[in-house]
Design an enzyme around this catalytic site. Structure first.
Site, PDB file in Angstrom:
ATOM      1  N   CYS A  88      -8.040  10.529  -3.086  1.00  0.00           N
ATOM      2  CA  CYS A  88      -8.043   9.183  -3.666  1.00  0.00           C
ATOM      3  C   CYS A  88      -6.845   8.910  -4.565  1.00  0.00           C
ATOM      4  O   CYS A  88      -6.543   7.762  -4.867  1.00  0.00           O
ATOM      5  CB  CYS A  88      -9.325   8.953  -4.461  1.00  0.00           C
ATOM      6  SG  CYS A  88     -10.815   9.344  -3.536  1.00  0.00           S
ATOM      7  N   HIS A 349     -12.251   0.513  -1.302  1.00  0.00           N
ATOM      8  CA  HIS A 349     -11.574   1.758  -1.660  1.00  0.00           C
ATOM      9  C   HIS A 349     -11.005   2.443  -0.409  1.00  0.00           C
ATOM     10  O   HIS A 349     -11.557   3.427   0.071  1.00  0.00           O
ATOM     11  CB  HIS A 349     -12.583   2.663  -2.383  1.00  0.00           C
ATOM     12  CG  HIS A 349     -12.046   3.971  -2.846  1.00  0.00           C
ATOM     13  ND1 HIS A 349     -10.698   4.245  -2.974  1.00  0.00           N
ATOM     14  CD2 HIS A 349     -12.698   5.115  -3.222  1.00  0.00           C
ATOM     15  CE1 HIS A 349     -10.548   5.487  -3.405  1.00  0.00           C
ATOM     16  NE2 HIS A 349     -11.746   6.029  -3.563  1.00  0.00           N
ATOM     17  N   CYS A 378     -10.352   9.003 -10.116  1.00  0.00           N
ATOM     18  CA  CYS A 378     -10.901  10.330  -9.885  1.00  0.00           C
ATOM     19  C   CYS A 378     -10.566  10.732  -8.452  1.00  0.00           C
ATOM     20  O   CYS A 378     -10.293   9.883  -7.597  1.00  0.00           O
ATOM     21  CB  CYS A 378     -12.407  10.359 -10.125  1.00  0.00           C
ATOM     22  SG  CYS A 378     -13.371   9.223  -9.103  1.00  0.00           S
TER      23      CYS A 378
END
EC number: 2.3.1.9
Length: 393
Positions: A88, A349, A378
């Site tokens: 991510c 996302h 994160c």
């Protein structure tokens, strides 16, 4: 030390899983932005020293998706490119690598960002290279395993959020309320045209008729309420509280920007949006990966010689409402300054792109009253990355 600036920061709309971008490879989304940035700035493509793009789900795309995006975006073959996978954090890590290459004097201009098409991630048949003697075989979902599974504990990222729920005593109602607030902020921003300056429309050719032009994020929902979200079943644990409604989505999109030395920007008359002040990265127990931004943020602030109170606006990736709430509690963030246009729960996302996406959204909020911003994400596997930027003066 060389001042590193950011300019021409843009993103595509974010598509939902199986939505408008299901037939558009990640490198085409990236190429759309590269082409736009070159056209908008009037930059000679050959002046770009390097292209660095985050991309997590690379299987089946071909060698080095960043190189594909660069050449399809109109850059000459002489401009090198490489692809980054820090899950991510990939998009923001790419920008950090660009920053480092400029500080060391290796580069003057780098195109950096992230891209992802989770809808196109393939199914895998492991151990099939040399055939099967007998019996049933199964497929592995590369999106779930390579993008959303904690390999150390062999469970979904959603369980790491459930672990934080237990550790911090976060209720289901708190999570659902957080998710509704994210959606409401995104709806308001979308209706007011607040994303227009950062989004580059994507044209999708059709077999017949005119192309479809995607201009808005697909995941923003107007009629979301705590009551409606409360009806959803737990997604990852029988007696859990993390649901599809209070977690980020599975999405497709890209985000990109120019990372330059201040001297080169002046030479080429390119107006910077911001100065990169500093980065921070940190690792924690993978089982509670969502709390890692706390220390990453503190490191980024220290390296930027700033205090948390100096920050005017925060763009923190909303992997899960529970994860975001845990970080907010630890850092004691002022809610009115955090994700003021909504976050990943509403917007989406696309994992390899999100690090660049949150920074793009942040950069377009900087003005004379909002001068300093911080962004963080994160990262699956127990990590986080953060960056601090200031309006260019």
């Amino acid at each position: 030390m060389t001042r590193v600036v950011l300019a021409a920061a843009y993103r595509t709309p974010i598509g939902v899983f199986g939505g408008a971008f299901k037939d558009v490879p990640a490198y085409d989304l990236g190429a759309t932005l590269i082409e736009h940035i070159i056209k908008e700035t009037g930059l000679n493509p050959s002046e770009i020293n390097e292209v660095i793009i985050g991309n997590v789900l690379q299987a089946g795309q071909g060698q080095n998706p960043a190189r594909i995006a660069a050449m399809k975006g109109g850059l000459p073959e002489t401009v090198p490119a490489f692809t980054v996978n820090k899950v991510c954090g990939s998009g923001l890590k790419s920008i950090q690598l660009a920053y480092q290459s400029i500080v060391t004097g290796e580069n003057d201009i780098v195109l950096a960002g992230g891209m992802e098409n989770m809808s196109q991630s393939p199914m895998l048949v492991n151990n099939s290279r040399f055939g099967f003697k007998m019996g049933h075989q199964s497929m592995v979902d590369s999106m779930v395993y390579d993008g959303l599974t904690d390999v150390f504990n062999q469970y979904h990222m959603g369980i790491t959020a459930e672990n934080l729920v237990e550790q911090y005593g976060i209720s289901r109602e708190e999570q659902d309320t957080f998710a509704v607030n994210s959606q409401q902020k995104a709806v308001r921003a979308q209706q007011n045209g607040e994303f227009d300056s950062e989004i580059v429309p994507v044209s999708i050719p059709q077999r017949k008729g005119e192309p479809i032009v995607v201009t808005k994020d697909e995941g923003v929902r107007e009629n979301v309420s705590v009551e409606k979200l409360s009806r959803l079943r737990p997604a990852f644990k029988k007696d859990g509280t993390v649901t599809a409604g209070n977690a980020s989505g599975i999405n497709d999109g890209a985000a990109m920007m120019l990372v330059m030395s201040e001297d080169k920007a002046k030479e080429l008359n390119i107006e910077p949006l911001a100065v990169l002040d500093g980065f921070g990265s940190h690792g924690v127990d993978p089982a509670i990966m969502g709390i890692a931004p706390v220390d990453a943020v503190e490191k980024a602030l220290k390296r930027s010689k700033k205090e948390l109170s100096d920050i005017d606006v925060f763009e923190l990736n909303e992997a899960f409402a529970a994860q975001s709430l845990a970080v907010d509690r630890e850092l004691k963030l002022p809610p009115e300054k955090v994700n003021v246009k909504g976050g990943a729960i509403a917007l989406g996302h696309p994992i390899g792109a999100s690090g660049a996406r949150v920074l793009v959204t942040l950069l377009h909020q900087l003005n004379d009253e909002v001068e300093t911003g911080l962004t963080s994400l994160c990262i699956g596997g127990g990590q986080a990355i953060a960056a601090v930027v200031s309006k260019y003066k």
